[in-house]
Design a protein around this motif. Structure first.
Motif, PDB file in Angstrom:
ATOM      1  N   HIS A 136      32.528 -20.390 -29.921  1.00 53.57           N
ATOM      2  CA  HIS A 136      31.524 -20.560 -28.861  1.00 53.57           C
ATOM      3  C   HIS A 136      30.196 -19.920 -29.257  1.00 53.57           C
ATOM      4  CE1 HIS A 136      29.664 -20.611 -24.874  1.00 53.57           C
ATOM      5  NE2 HIS A 136      29.375 -19.344 -25.086  1.00 53.57           N
ATOM      6  N   THR A 137      30.265 -18.709 -29.803  1.00 52.87           N
ATOM      7  CA  THR A 137      29.042 -17.995 -30.175  1.00 52.87           C
ATOM      8  C   THR A 137      28.325 -18.700 -31.317  1.00 52.87           C
ATOM      9  OG1 THR A 137      30.029 -15.916 -29.455  1.00 52.87           O
ATOM     10  CG2 THR A 137      28.120 -15.767 -30.916  1.00 52.87           C
ATOM     11  N   LYS A 138      29.088 -19.179 -32.288  1.00 53.86           N
ATOM     12  CA  LYS A 138      28.467 -19.896 -33.402  1.00 53.86           C
ATOM     13  C   LYS A 138      27.836 -21.202 -32.926  1.00 53.86           C
ATOM     14  CE  LYS A 138      31.071 -17.958 -37.251  1.00 53.86           C
ATOM     15  NZ  LYS A 138      31.804 -18.197 -38.509  1.00 53.86           N
ATOM     16  N   LEU A 139      28.484 -21.894 -32.007  1.00 51.53           N
ATOM     17  CA  LEU A 139      27.902 -23.113 -31.451  1.00 51.53           C
ATOM     18  C   LEU A 139      26.575 -22.805 -30.756  1.00 51.53           C
ATOM     19  CD1 LEU A 139      31.087 -24.829 -29.979  1.00 51.53           C
ATOM     20  CD2 LEU A 139      29.585 -25.832 -31.709  1.00 51.53           C
ATOM     21  N   ALA A 140      26.559 -21.754 -29.935  1.00 55.28           N
ATOM     22  CA  ALA A 140      25.331 -21.384 -29.219  1.00 55.28           C
ATOM     23  C   ALA A 140      24.226 -21.034 -30.203  1.00 55.28           C
ATOM     24  CB  ALA A 140      25.606 -20.202 -28.290  1.00 55.28           C
ATOM     25  N   PHE A 141      24.572 -20.330 -31.256  1.00 55.15           N
ATOM     26  CA  PHE A 141      23.573 -19.908 -32.222  1.00 55.15           C
ATOM     27  C   PHE A 141      22.993 -21.097 -32.987  1.00 55.15           C
ATOM     28  CE2 PHE A 141      22.320 -18.342 -36.454  1.00 55.15           C
ATOM     29  CZ  PHE A 141      21.361 -17.420 -36.072  1.00 55.15           C
ATOM     30  N   TYR A 142      23.853 -21.972 -33.479  1.00 53.83           N
ATOM     31  CA  TYR A 142      23.355 -23.095 -34.270  1.00 53.83           C
ATOM     32  C   TYR A 142      22.662 -24.152 -33.411  1.00 53.83           C
ATOM     33  CZ  TYR A 142      25.243 -21.344 -38.613  1.00 53.83           C
ATOM     34  OH  TYR A 142      25.470 -20.580 -39.732  1.00 53.83           O
ATOM     35  N   ARG A 143      23.042 -24.273 -32.143  1.00 49.63           N
ATOM     36  CA  ARG A 143      22.284 -25.163 -31.258  1.00 49.63           C
ATOM     37  C   ARG A 143      20.856 -24.663 -31.122  1.00 49.63           C
ATOM     38  NH1 ARG A 143      27.021 -24.921 -27.095  1.00 49.63           N
ATOM     39  NH2 ARG A 143      28.337 -26.683 -27.721  1.00 49.63           N
ATOM     40  N   THR A 144      20.702 -23.339 -30.962  1.00 47.10           N
ATOM     41  CA  THR A 144      19.368 -22.752 -30.854  1.00 47.10           C
ATOM     42  C   THR A 144      18.576 -22.978 -32.135  1.00 47.10           C
ATOM     43  OG1 THR A 144      20.144 -21.054 -29.316  1.00 47.10           O
ATOM     44  CG2 THR A 144      18.102 -20.605 -30.496  1.00 47.10           C
ATOM     45  N   MET A 145      19.220 -22.790 -33.268  1.00 46.11           N
ATOM     46  CA  MET A 145      18.530 -22.965 -34.542  1.00 46.11           C
ATOM     47  C   MET A 145      18.060 -24.404 -34.729  1.00 46.11           C
ATOM     48  SD  MET A 145      20.736 -20.595 -37.159  1.00 46.11           S
ATOM     49  CE  MET A 145      19.449 -20.462 -38.396  1.00 46.11           C
ATOM     50  N   VAL A 146      18.949 -25.362 -34.461  1.00 49.05           N
ATOM     51  CA  VAL A 146      18.589 -26.771 -34.624  1.00 49.05           C
ATOM     52  C   VAL A 146      17.420 -27.126 -33.718  1.00 49.05           C
ATOM     53  CG1 VAL A 146      19.364 -29.134 -34.166  1.00 49.05           C
ATOM     54  CG2 VAL A 146      20.828 -27.566 -35.445  1.00 49.05           C
ATOM     55  N   HIS A 147      17.513 -26.753 -32.456  1.00 46.46           N
ATOM     56  CA  HIS A 147      16.450 -27.071 -31.505  1.00 46.46           C
ATOM     57  C   HIS A 147      15.122 -26.470 -31.951  1.00 46.46           C
ATOM     58  CE1 HIS A 147      14.480 -27.685 -27.582  1.00 46.46           C
ATOM     59  NE2 HIS A 147      13.974 -26.480 -27.788  1.00 46.46           N
ATOM     60  N   SER A 148      15.163 -25.216 -32.368  1.00 46.36           N
ATOM     61  CA  SER A 148      13.928 -24.506 -32.666  1.00 46.36           C
ATOM     62  C   SER A 148      13.274 -24.964 -33.963  1.00 46.36           C
ATOM     63  CB  SER A 148      14.210 -23.004 -32.726  1.00 46.36           C
ATOM     64  OG  SER A 148      14.724 -22.560 -31.487  1.00 46.36           O
ATOM     65  N   ILE A 149      14.088 -25.221 -35.001  1.00 42.95           N
ATOM     66  CA  ILE A 149      13.503 -25.712 -36.251  1.00 42.95           C
ATOM     67  C   ILE A 149      12.933 -27.111 -36.039  1.00 42.95           C
ATOM     68  CG2 ILE A 149      13.899 -26.232 -38.686  1.00 42.95           C
ATOM     69  CD1 ILE A 149      16.216 -24.261 -38.631  1.00 42.95           C
ATOM     70  N   ARG A 150      13.649 -27.915 -35.276  1.00 42.87           N
ATOM     71  CA  ARG A 150      13.149 -29.253 -34.981  1.00 42.87           C
ATOM     72  C   ARG A 150      11.824 -29.167 -34.210  1.00 42.87           C
ATOM     73  NH1 ARG A 150      15.519 -34.387 -34.276  1.00 42.87           N
ATOM     74  NH2 ARG A 150      17.626 -33.531 -34.431  1.00 42.87           N
ATOM     75  N   TRP A 151      11.738 -28.233 -33.295  1.00 44.97           N
ATOM     76  CA  TRP A 151      10.498 -28.075 -32.522  1.00 44.97           C
ATOM     77  C   TRP A 151       9.329 -27.757 -33.450  1.00 44.97           C
ATOM     78  CZ3 TRP A 151       7.027 -24.074 -31.845  1.00 44.97           C
ATOM     79  CH2 TRP A 151       6.103 -24.230 -30.799  1.00 44.97           C
ATOM     80  N   ARG A 152       9.551 -26.843 -34.415  1.00 46.46           N
ATOM     81  CA  ARG A 152       8.466 -26.475 -35.331  1.00 46.46           C
ATOM     82  C   ARG A 152       8.073 -27.660 -36.201  1.00 46.46           C
ATOM     83  NH1 ARG A 152       4.072 -24.220 -35.241  1.00 46.46           N
ATOM     84  NH2 ARG A 152       3.149 -25.012 -37.140  1.00 46.46           N
ATOM     85  N   LEU A 153       9.048 -28.442 -36.615  1.00 51.51           N
ATOM     86  CA  LEU A 153       8.751 -29.631 -37.412  1.00 51.51           C
ATOM     87  C   LEU A 153       7.989 -30.659 -36.594  1.00 51.51           C
ATOM     88  CD1 LEU A 153      12.050 -30.027 -39.443  1.00 51.51           C
ATOM     89  CD2 LEU A 153       9.760 -29.846 -40.427  1.00 51.51           C
ATOM     90  N   GLU A 154       8.309 -30.791 -35.325  1.00 47.54           N
ATOM     91  CA  GLU A 154       7.589 -31.731 -34.477  1.00 47.54           C
ATOM     92  C   GLU A 154       6.130 -31.311 -34.327  1.00 47.54           C
ATOM     93  OE1 GLU A 154       8.257 -34.624 -33.240  1.00 47.54           O
ATOM     94  OE2 GLU A 154      10.312 -34.681 -33.995  1.00 47.54           O
ATOM     95  N   VAL A 155       5.894 -30.002 -34.258  1.00 50.32           N
ATOM     96  CA  VAL A 155       4.515 -29.517 -34.211  1.00 50.32           C
ATOM     97  C   VAL A 155       3.791 -29.916 -35.494  1.00 50.32           C
ATOM     98  CG1 VAL A 155       3.056 -27.458 -34.206  1.00 50.32           C
ATOM     99  CG2 VAL A 155       5.018 -27.603 -32.655  1.00 50.32           C
ATOM    100  N   ASN A 156       4.450 -29.721 -36.634  1.00 45.92           N
ATOM    101  CA  ASN A 156       3.848 -30.133 -37.913  1.00 45.92           C
ATOM    102  C   ASN A 156       3.576 -31.630 -37.933  1.00 45.92           C
ATOM    103  OD1 ASN A 156       4.032 -27.516 -38.777  1.00 45.92           O
ATOM    104  ND2 ASN A 156       5.507 -27.902 -40.414  1.00 45.92           N
ATOM    105  N   ARG A 157       4.544 -32.395 -37.430  1.00 49.79           N
ATOM    106  CA  ARG A 157       4.395 -33.852 -37.445  1.00 49.79           C
ATOM    107  C   ARG A 157       3.227 -34.302 -36.582  1.00 49.79           C
ATOM    108  NH1 ARG A 157       5.578 -38.009 -34.397  1.00 49.79           N
ATOM    109  NH2 ARG A 157       6.591 -36.682 -32.832  1.00 49.79           N
ATOM    110  N   MET A 158       3.061 -33.668 -35.420  1.00 48.92           N
ATOM    111  CA  MET A 158       1.938 -34.026 -34.551  1.00 48.92           C
ATOM    112  C   MET A 158       0.602 -33.659 -35.188  1.00 48.92           C
ATOM    113  SD  MET A 158       3.292 -33.240 -30.667  1.00 48.92           S
ATOM    114  CE  MET A 158       3.906 -31.597 -31.006  1.00 48.92           C
ATOM    115  N   GLU A 159       0.582 -32.554 -35.932  1.00 52.19           N
ATOM    116  CA  GLU A 159      -0.649 -32.135 -36.586  1.00 52.19           C
ATOM    117  C   GLU A 159      -0.953 -32.946 -37.841  1.00 52.19           C
ATOM    118  OE1 GLU A 159       0.028 -28.017 -37.298  1.00 52.19           O
ATOM    119  OE2 GLU A 159      -0.410 -27.404 -35.223  1.00 52.19           O
TER     120      GLU A 159
END
Length: 220
Positions: A136-159
């Motif tokens: 459960h803890t690993k799932l919560a951690f990697y969900r956060t990582m995926v969401h957050s790295i994707r968010w940063r990439l989306e910022v790069n993509r928009m720029e």
């Protein structure tokens, strides 16, 4: 730099410090035993203005959450390339991509004292070893990582919408199976590594170099 053992703090004090970090906030409500495990492998770090917490070229297993203050990200001794604000996590890309730190991170000169929450990633161990950190803890951690790295990439993509790496975002592995099982964890891990490698390549070109993953509540 001052490193403070968490045993010196009351439970309520720790809860207040971690309240704005989504991953730990979830553990506070759903996994107190796992939170206690991570607390044994964590500490608080105080930085005075100008002090460095992470240097380019270093290797390490520590992840850092900024709680208070502001940090600057440097490629060299020139002007800072980016700013880390409270709620952000940094130090993750080097772990996911298994390489040296790509940037130096230091408290901003002239700023107020910075407070960081540092967690050693070593207890996570092999992905499917749940002897210390459970599924459960690993799932919560990697969900956060995926969401957050994707968010940063989306910022790069928009720029930089025409950047060649923008197209790589369409190649991210997806998962449509049962939630909360090991297969989802393996998929999340693959997604995190894929996204981290894209962001790492993008950053290495100097477009927006940083070893930072945003994991603030505002980005969930």
């Amino acid at each position: 730099m001052k490193i403070k053992d968490l045993s010196a703090y009351q439970h309520d004090e720790i809860s207040a410090l971690l309240g704005n970090i989504p991953f730990f906030k979830e553990l506070q409500t759903q996994g107190q035993e796992q939170l206690a495990v991570l607390m044994r492998h964590s500490c608080l770090v105080e930085l005075e203005p100008g002090e460095t917490i992470m240097r380019r070229g270093d290797r390490g297993s520590w992840l850092y959450f900024l709680i208070k203050g502001q940090l600057s990200v440097y490629l060299d001794e020139a002007e800072p390339l980016n700013t880390i604000t409270p709620g952000e996590l940094f130090g993750d890309l080097a772990l996911l991509c298994n390489h040296e730190r790509k940037a130096t991170v230091a408290a901003q000169p002239g700023s107020k004292q910075c407070l960081l929450f540092a967690t050693d990633f070593k207890p996570f161990g092999d992905l499917t070893n749940y002897g210390v950190i459970d599924l459960h803890t690993k799932l919560a951690f990697y969900r956060t990582m995926v969401h957050s790295i994707r968010w940063r990439l989306e910022v790069n993509r928009m720029e930089h919408p025409k950047h060649p790496l923008a197209a790589e975002l369409r190649q991210v592995p997806t998962y449509s199976g049962e939630k909360g099982v090991e297969a989802e964890l393996q998929s999340l891990f693959s997604q995190a590594q894929f996204l981290a490698s894209v962001l790492d390549s993008w950053n290495s070109e100097g477009v927006a170099l940083e070893d930072v993953m945003v994991a603030s509540a505002a980005n969930r």
